[in-house]
Enzyme design. Structure first.
Site, mmCIF file in Angstrom:
data_model
loop_
_atom_site.group_PDB
_atom_site.id
_atom_site.type_symbol
_atom_site.label_atom_id
_atom_site.label_comp_id
_atom_site.label_asym_id
_atom_site.label_seq_id
_atom_site.Cartn_x
_atom_site.Cartn_y
_atom_site.Cartn_z
ATOM 1 C CG PHE A 1 -1.877 -1.083 1.371
ATOM 2 C CD1 PHE A 1 -2.547 -1.554 0.248
ATOM 3 C CD2 PHE A 1 -2.176 -1.666 2.600
ATOM 4 C CE1 PHE A 1 -3.486 -2.590 0.352
ATOM 5 C CE2 PHE A 1 -3.112 -2.693 2.704
ATOM 6 C CZ PHE A 1 -3.763 -3.158 1.577
ATOM 7 C CB CYS B 1 5.212 1.567 -4.451
ATOM 8 S SG CYS B 1 6.347 2.157 -5.712
#
Lengths: 434, 453
Positions: free
Chosen positions: A136, A138
């Site tokens: 959740f 990058c």
């Protein structure tokens, strides 16, 4: 051989040989890479995050900020999820688990929508791997609604964790973004939606430096650049605060944390474990030095724990949490004056400069003899001088002075005494002493 | 060495060295400096420095451990491979071994590996870190002759495998060449004593003042149930040249000169005008010893050129910085005397018709050493004409229970580090021999009278 402590530790029911894992990143992108790390002694791998659509990458994609001559004080990268065919990656993960049954093999996924999250979770579960990490976080995805966008949204986290849960019975680890003020909020949302553990930090949105000829950020991609994720040693202090915050959060008690952020040495790893992580992951240090760094992590941590008398690593997890307290609870009734060892002093005057320009003008400088002297009246015990002194063990913590009972109320002149009121023992910290 | 601040000779004017005879020349690294130096290391792939160490001390790994702040792990790497890690850190010819192989030289200059090794072994001592934990010594007894580096290394290796080891030493102090043959400026006695203590703490017994062949015979050792015997007796005799006047008072040998100086013998007289003959590290140690013991003039006479001298370059530069004179391509021809006392050394050019006359009350021969004659003490093994033992493979000899390591072994390169490795190898041969012998015994039990498969 010297005594070495057993480093094995449980993570969501899996008995890990040691707490050292590759994080989901360029260093865990193929079977051969992961296998080489595991052979070097690593406890497990978080395989590079996959998306069902292969992203397009740019070139160059990294920048390596320096301070003085030291490279890699941090690391900026623009790479996204795996650029290899989805099926090849799945095969690699399956083979890793088959060939390394005692090592922890975790697959990392990033879906585009609920169906995609569920479908990927199902594909991964069929591989026989141990757990799933839900990426959740990058910060450089080129698709909207993916990556750190998700980590900042409680609604999206809830939806996607539930979707992944529908596709898999395996433990789920939510990998959170640091590009947020309070990580506890999305972390709690992930746990409530069905995740079992939290891993963090992913990279920090950053501009690492500028190009002075093309007037853009680094790295220069045909004259342009973007904000993207920063990792490496300089991010460790930020990561440690997130880990500490979550480990101290009441609602997250008992939730295992996997620490990430600038881990290079056994000491870095130990810092994460002390603040509540039960294992650690790393990438940037591997990019600079290779998988072999895990050898010194294992050696250093196991010798340290044995010497400190810890029977199992678990007893060390979170051991520092009780000593990290709110700033307003910190004792403020004494000062530790620095002490200069004139046999070691090389007369450079750095302590004088820093004290005058940045502290309390509490060091006098005898220009003829090039000699600094501490003015005990002016010195507040901030110890900046000790930190800038280039000579080992030259300026050290010295005399401790205690505040006299405040008789005249706030703002009155403080009187310092050498005797402690009520027999007060002061613990003095370490200053980069091995 | 050349960067030392202990030397009182800075502008090339030599009065008197400020460094004392017992003071170590090279200052230790502080932790900051050690980290800085380790940070210079390129952390090469398949590090050539490790390949370059004759004793497998593995600098590539221990420097990496320093770099990653695993100081105790570094100590473990050094100590488990080289029991004399602190000694080797000071006396190794690095420029020919690890530092000579260092790839950093391609950028500027090699990593100071010896100093880093010293930092780690000092750290190990200052933190009382226990690297080695020997098992109970329950196996066959092993004897060693001589307590120099080869025997200490072999004894430690065997002790770690559970063999009780006794070392027989003729002198009153253990350590052989380490205690008697090197100038303290390079190797302080406390370092030697600490490393010997390390070995004895592993359970190794050292019997001092016990000369094999005089105080105890080889047969007596065998009768005391020693199942294997290793000769690590080193080189006791300095070669001399047949020069007129060599019997004069004031003419001495490196072995004698260094030993007397080092044992703080009251009768030691460094001499006022000293001439040292030779061009190796021992010659430099003699010259340094003379200079640091207040000799007014010291001249090193060497028959070849400076470039051809086998001495360590750093040591050579350090010796020069002390104000010691060097005369190259010269060889002594006669020692002249007045009233039976040495007064002058005359030397002739080896490559020219030059001649030189040097005032001297002391001449020290340092042109190479050889072992004393052990052929009467240990029969059945081979010796060459210079008393070196002709070993077979891996420290074995033609007598099954006799092994050899160190300088006395004809195949040795005559360095401390080579003796450490020789001792390790001989220890493995001893273990192989003893387990084979043990197995044979076990197989010849009543259950299997003809032996097992």
């Amino acid at each position: 051989m010297a005594k070495h402590a057993d480093l094995s530790i449980d993570f969501l029911g899996f008995k890990c040989e040691n707490p050292f894992f590759l994080s989901s990143s360029p260093v865990s992108g193929t079977y051969e890479m992961c296998a080489k790390f595991l052979e070097a002694g690593g406890g497990g791998v978080f395989y590079k995050t996959l998306t069902t659509t292969i992203p397009e990458e740019c070139s160059p994609r990294f920048d390596v900020p320096r301070k003085e001559a030291t490279p890699f004080i941090s690391f900026k990268n623009m790479e996204q999820t795996s650029d290899k065919p989805y099926q090849d990656n799945l095969d690699a993960m399956r083979k890793l688990k088959e060939n390394y049954p005692n090592k922890l093999i975790i697959g990392s996924i990033m879906g585009m929508d609920e169906d995609n999250w569920e479908e990927m979770a199902r594909d991964y579960t069929a591989l026989g791997i141990d757990m799933l990490e839900l990426n959740f976080s990058c910060p450089q995805m080129t698709y909207e609604g993916m990556g750190s966008d998700v980590g900042a949204s409680v609604e999206l986290i809830d939806k996607y964790v539930k979707a992944a849960r529908r596709g898999s019975h395996l433990p789920l680890i939510a990998k959170m973004t640091p590009n947020i003020e309070k990580m506890e909020i999305p972390a709690i949302a992930a746990i409530k939606a069905g995740a079992q553990a939290i891993s963090t930090i992913n990279t920090i949105k950053a501009i690492s430096g500028m190009d002075f000829d093309h007037y853009t950020a680094l790295p220069v991609v045909n004259g342009k650049s973007s904000i993207s994720g920063l990792s490496g040693k300089a991010t460790k202090p930020i990561a440690l605060r997130f880990i500490t915050n979550m480990a101290q959060d009441k609602e997250l008690q008992g939730i295992p944390l996997s620490g990430i952020g600038g881990i290079e040495t056994w000491e870095d790893a130990a810092e994460f474990i002390m603040t509540g992580a039960s294992n650690v992951q790393f990438t940037t240090s591997v990019m600079q030095y290779g998988y072999r760094i895990v050898e010194d992590m294992i050696s250093g941590l196991s010798i340290y724990l044995a010497e400190k008398g810890f029977e199992k690593l678990e007893d060390f997890v979170g051991i520092a949490l009780k000593n990290i307290i709110p700033a307003d609870d910190i004792e403020r009734d004494f000062k530790i004056l620095p002490k200069i060892d004139y046999d070691k002093c090389v007369n450079c005057g750095r302590c004088y400069i820093s004290c005058f320009d940045a502290a309390h003008q509490a060091i006098d400088w005898d220009n003829e003899n090039r000699k600094p002297t501490i003015d005990e009246k002016k010195c507040v015990g901030c110890q900046l001088c000790l930190q800038v002194c280039p000579v080992y063990d030259c300026i050290t913590p010295g005399k401790i002075l205690f505040k006299e009972e405040d008789q005249f109320g706030k703002g009155s002149k403080t009187i310092w005494k050498e005797e402690a009121p009520n027999k007060h023992d002061i613990i003095v910290g370490k200053y980069d002493k091995p | 060495m050349s960067d030392s601040n202990n030397v009182g000779v800075k502008a090339g004017i030599s009065l008197k060295p400020t460094q004392g005879y017992l003071e170590e020349t090279v200052p230790p690294f502080t932790p900051f400096l050690a980290m800085e130096e380790a940070a210079r290391c390129l952390l090469c792939y398949n590090p050539p420095c490790s390949e370059g160490c004759p004793a497998d001390t593995n600098p590539g790994d221990f420097i990496r451990a320093i770099r990653f702040r695993n100081f105790k792990g570094a100590a473990e790497i050094i100590r488990s491979n080289n029991i004399l890690g602190g000694v080797c850190a000071r006396v190794c010819p690095y420029e020919k071994t690890c530092e000579g192989a260092c790839e950093r030289s391609g950028i500027d200059k090699p990593i100071q590996i010896g100093r880093l090794q010293r930092f780690v072994t000092d750290y190990e001592k200052s933190t009382n870190f226990q690297v080695l934990d020997p098992p109970k010594a329950t196996k066959e007894k092993v004897a060693m002759i001589g307590s120099g580096p080869a025997s200490l290394s072999a004894a430690a290796t065997l002790a770690m495998k559970g063999y009780p080891v006794t070392i027989f030493e003729e002198k009153e102090k253990a350590g052989g060449v380490l205690s008697y043959g090197i100038v303290p400026a390079r190797l302080p006695q406390y370092v030697v004593d600490e490393e010997i203590e390390y070995v004895t703490k592993l359970g190794v017994e050292i019997k001092l003042n016990t000369k094999v062949g005089k105080d105890i015979s080889l047969d007596e050792i065998r009768k005391q149930d020693y199942k294997a015997i290793m000769i690590g007796a080193g080189m006791q005799i300095t070669r001399t040249l047949p020069i007129p006047g060599k019997e004069l008072e004031g003419v001495t040998t490196a072995v004698e000169y260094l030993a007397k100086a080092r044992s703080n013998d009251a009768s030691f007289n460094a001499g006022k005008h000293v001439v040292v003959i030779g061009g190796g590290d021992v010659a430099l140690d003699c010259a340094t010893t003379a200079r640091l013991n207040d000799a007014e003039s010291v001249t090193v006479l060497y028959r070849r050129t400076r470039e051809e001298a086998p001495a360590n370059r750093q040591e050579l530069e350090y010796t020069e910085s002390l104000g010691i004179n060097f005369a190259f391509t010269l060889s002594p021809s006669i020692f002249e005397s007045e009233n039976g006392k040495l007064t002058t050394v005359k030397a002739n050019g080896t490559r020219s018709k030059s001649a030189m006359k040097i005032e001297a009350d002391t001449v020290v021969f340092a042109i190479g050493q050889q072992p004393e004659d052990f052929s009467k003490v240990i029969e059945g093994i081979g010796f060459d004409k210079n008393n070196f033992i002709t070993s077979l493979e891996n420290g074995t000899t033609s007598v099954p229970d006799i092994f050899v390591a160190g300088d006395i072994d004809i195949d040795s390169t005559k360095t401390v580090v080579n003796s450490v490795q020789g001792g390790k190898i001989a220890a493995i041969s001893i273990e192989e021999y003893l387990t084979k012998a043990g197995r044979k015994q076990a197989f010849c039990s009543p259950m299997h009278p003809e032996g097992g498969k």
